[in-house]
Scaffold this active site. Structure first.
Site, short mmCIF file in Angstrom:
data_model
loop_
_atom_site.label_atom_id
_atom_site.label_comp_id
_atom_site.label_asym_id
_atom_site.label_seq_id
_atom_site.Cartn_x
_atom_site.Cartn_y
_atom_site.Cartn_z
N ASP A 14 0.42 81.19 -52.55
CA ASP A 14 1.41 81.78 -51.64
C ASP A 14 2.84 81.37 -51.97
O ASP A 14 3.72 82.23 -52.08
CB ASP A 14 1.10 81.39 -50.18
N ARG A 94 5.36 67.33 -41.24
CA ARG A 94 6.26 68.49 -41.22
C ARG A 94 7.70 68.19 -40.83
O ARG A 94 8.62 68.67 -41.47
CB ARG A 94 5.68 69.61 -40.34
N ASP A 123 2.31 75.07 -38.27
CA ASP A 123 3.28 74.52 -39.23
C ASP A 123 4.58 75.32 -39.27
O ASP A 123 5.66 74.76 -39.43
CB ASP A 123 2.65 74.42 -40.62
N SER A 174 -8.73 76.13 -46.73
CA SER A 174 -7.30 75.85 -46.71
C SER A 174 -7.16 74.37 -46.39
O SER A 174 -7.68 73.89 -45.39
CB SER A 174 -6.61 76.72 -45.66
N1 ARG Z 1 -4.51 72.16 -37.40
C1 ARG Z 1 -3.80 71.08 -37.99
C2 ARG Z 1 -2.39 71.05 -37.47
O1 ARG Z 1 -1.92 72.03 -36.97
C3 ARG Z 1 -3.86 71.10 -39.50
C4 ARG Z 1 -3.15 72.22 -40.15
C5 ARG Z 1 -3.41 72.20 -41.61
N2 ARG Z 1 -2.50 73.06 -42.28
C6 ARG Z 1 -2.85 73.83 -43.30
N3 ARG Z 1 -1.92 74.53 -43.85
N4 ARG Z 1 -4.07 73.90 -43.75
O2 ARG Z 1 -1.75 70.06 -37.53
#
Ligand code: ARG
Length: 418
Positions: A14, A94, A123, A174
């Site tokens: 991506d 993040r 995110d 992912s």
């Molecule tokens: N659900 C978790 C969070 O929001 C993990 C997210 C993982 N991100 C990813 N791009 N796979 O913090």
């Protein structure tokens, strides 16, 4: 002059496609920024890839030290666990990324920051709320949210533009990684009834295959921060890495969570967080020994609030600042050593000691040397129970259902049919 865009670049499909897409759609010069938060990868290859695709510049920033000092250890001091389960690895990394992206954009004279998040996750919120807080004039671009391509179309786009796609069989998951843990989603994991297959895990052994013998470790804390492992002084990064290894080898830190995302979706998330889980448990054990009952109860509420605001992308809020100041202050006496037994997927605290311990043997013991005044209990109970006694005489003992009506019958009584 061409617009300069700083892109948060992971090296995946991506964000690789995003380099080209930003050039085509916005006629922009792209500066790819990859941030090392302990995701253990070959960053020079990632960098080269960005340049090959056409980035004007490709930078790799080591964020590990900042992550540990300003995000992970404060979260540990708070015992932050989202919904009581998730140690917030991704969520903690993040805001740091947002900060480093903003710093880079300023230094490079960029007018926009781009990220590769889709519109369904947390995110995107964390990145954008963070960037908006730190640089309100910065434009934000979210190519993967904008372009509306399916996975297949994205890959076609990549092929058309000669963007290298990993030849190895693509992981069905992912994955997001930092020192505090590994988050895995998608694929078969989307079926909440299906047990995660072995290949979903990388940091933790299946408890079926862990050592047959338990391993004991000792973690030394200084004001709520872990500073030694088995008596050896260690910097935060090394300590976390080492603990991920040791506890992961015993299968500690697997989490299977039906999670409430900020954007209203329930998702099934798998986490591996051997160090985070072991440290939080040890830290809680030391707090239990060095803090009063009232402090512990209040701090639990703060932990819930802090966890929610970290999860929800509100790191840079003043509420976080206020709560963090409380947490930091609460750690004044949280120093000492905790002994943990690692065995078959569990980290169990089996010992703790502290110069600030509130545990008083002469009060607790049932043996010789007991200093507790048992006579005082009588008067204490009289006063403690006085309001209940008073109320019961007026409102309970006269009740025709009798005292058991306080909870009511387990089964509702139906009306008799006439
Ligand atoms: N659900 C978790 C969070 O929001 C993990 C997210 C993982 N991100 C990813 N791009 N796979 O913090």
């Amino acid at each position: 002059m061409k617009e300069k865009v700083v892109l948060a670049y992971s090296g995946g499909v991506d964000t690789s496609v995003a380099i080209k897409w930003l050039q085509e759609k916005y006629n922009a010069d792209v500066i790819a920024v990859t941030i090392d938060v302990g995701n253990e990868r070959d960053f020079s290859t990632v960098r080269q890839k960005a340049l090959k695709i056409g980035a004007l510049k490709a930078l790799v920033i080591d964020g590990k030290e900042l992550l540990v000092k300003y995000f992970l250890f404060p979260a540990l001091q708070a015992n932050a666990l989202y919904e009581g389960q998730y140690p917030l690895a991704t969520a903690l990394s993040r805001p740091l990324m947002a900060k480093l992206l903003v710093d880079t954009a300023m230094a490079e004279g960029a007018t926009a920051i781009a990220h590769g998040c889709t519109g369904k996750g947390n995110d995107q919120v964390r990145f954008e709320v963070g960037i908006n807080a730190l640089a309100p004039h910065m434009k934000i671009l979210a190519p993967a949210r904008e372009w509306g391509m399916t996975r297949e179309e994205t890959i076609k786009y990549a092929q058309k533009h000669g963007i290298p796609i990993p030849v190895t069989k693509k992981s069905p998951y992912s994955i997001d990684v930092c020192l505090w843990g590994r988050a895995v989603e998608c694929g078969v994991l989307e079926d909440p009834w299906a047990e995660p297959p072995a290949d979903a895990y990388l940091w933790t052994k299946d408890p079926d295959k862990t050592p047959a013998k338990a391993q004991y470790i000792e973690i030394g804390f200084e004001k709520g921060v872990p500073v030694t492992l088995n008596g050896k002084e260690m910097d935060g990064i090394s300590l976390i890495q080492k603990l991920n290894e040791i506890a992961g080898n015993h299968g500690v830190g697997r989490i299977d969570h039906i999670e409430n995302r900020l954007v209203g979706i329930k998702t099934r998330e798998i986490y591996e967080a051997p160090a985070a889980i072991t440290l939080i448990q040890a830290h809680q054990a030391l707090e239990a020994m060095t803090m009063s009952k009232d402090q512990l109860r209040f701090k639990q509420k703060v932990a819930v609030e802090i966890s929610d605001l970290i999860y929800n992308g509100l790191w840079f809020s003043q509420l976080n600042r206020d709560l963090s100041a409380y947490v930091l202050s609460s750690q004044r006496y949280v120093s000492g050593t905790v002994r943990v037994k690692l065995f078959k997927g569990q980290a169990i605290v089996v010992g703790r000691k502290s110069p600030w311990s509130l545990y008083n043997l002469s009060l607790a013991t049932y043996d010789k040397g007991d200093k507790f005044n048992q006579k005082a209990a009588e008067g204490f109970i009289h006063l403690w129970g006085l309001p209940v006694k008073t109320q019961a005489q007026v409102q309970l003992l006269g009740d025709k259902e009798g005292p058991l009506s306080i909870v009511g019958p387990a089964k509702a009584k139906g009306k008799k049919k006439k």
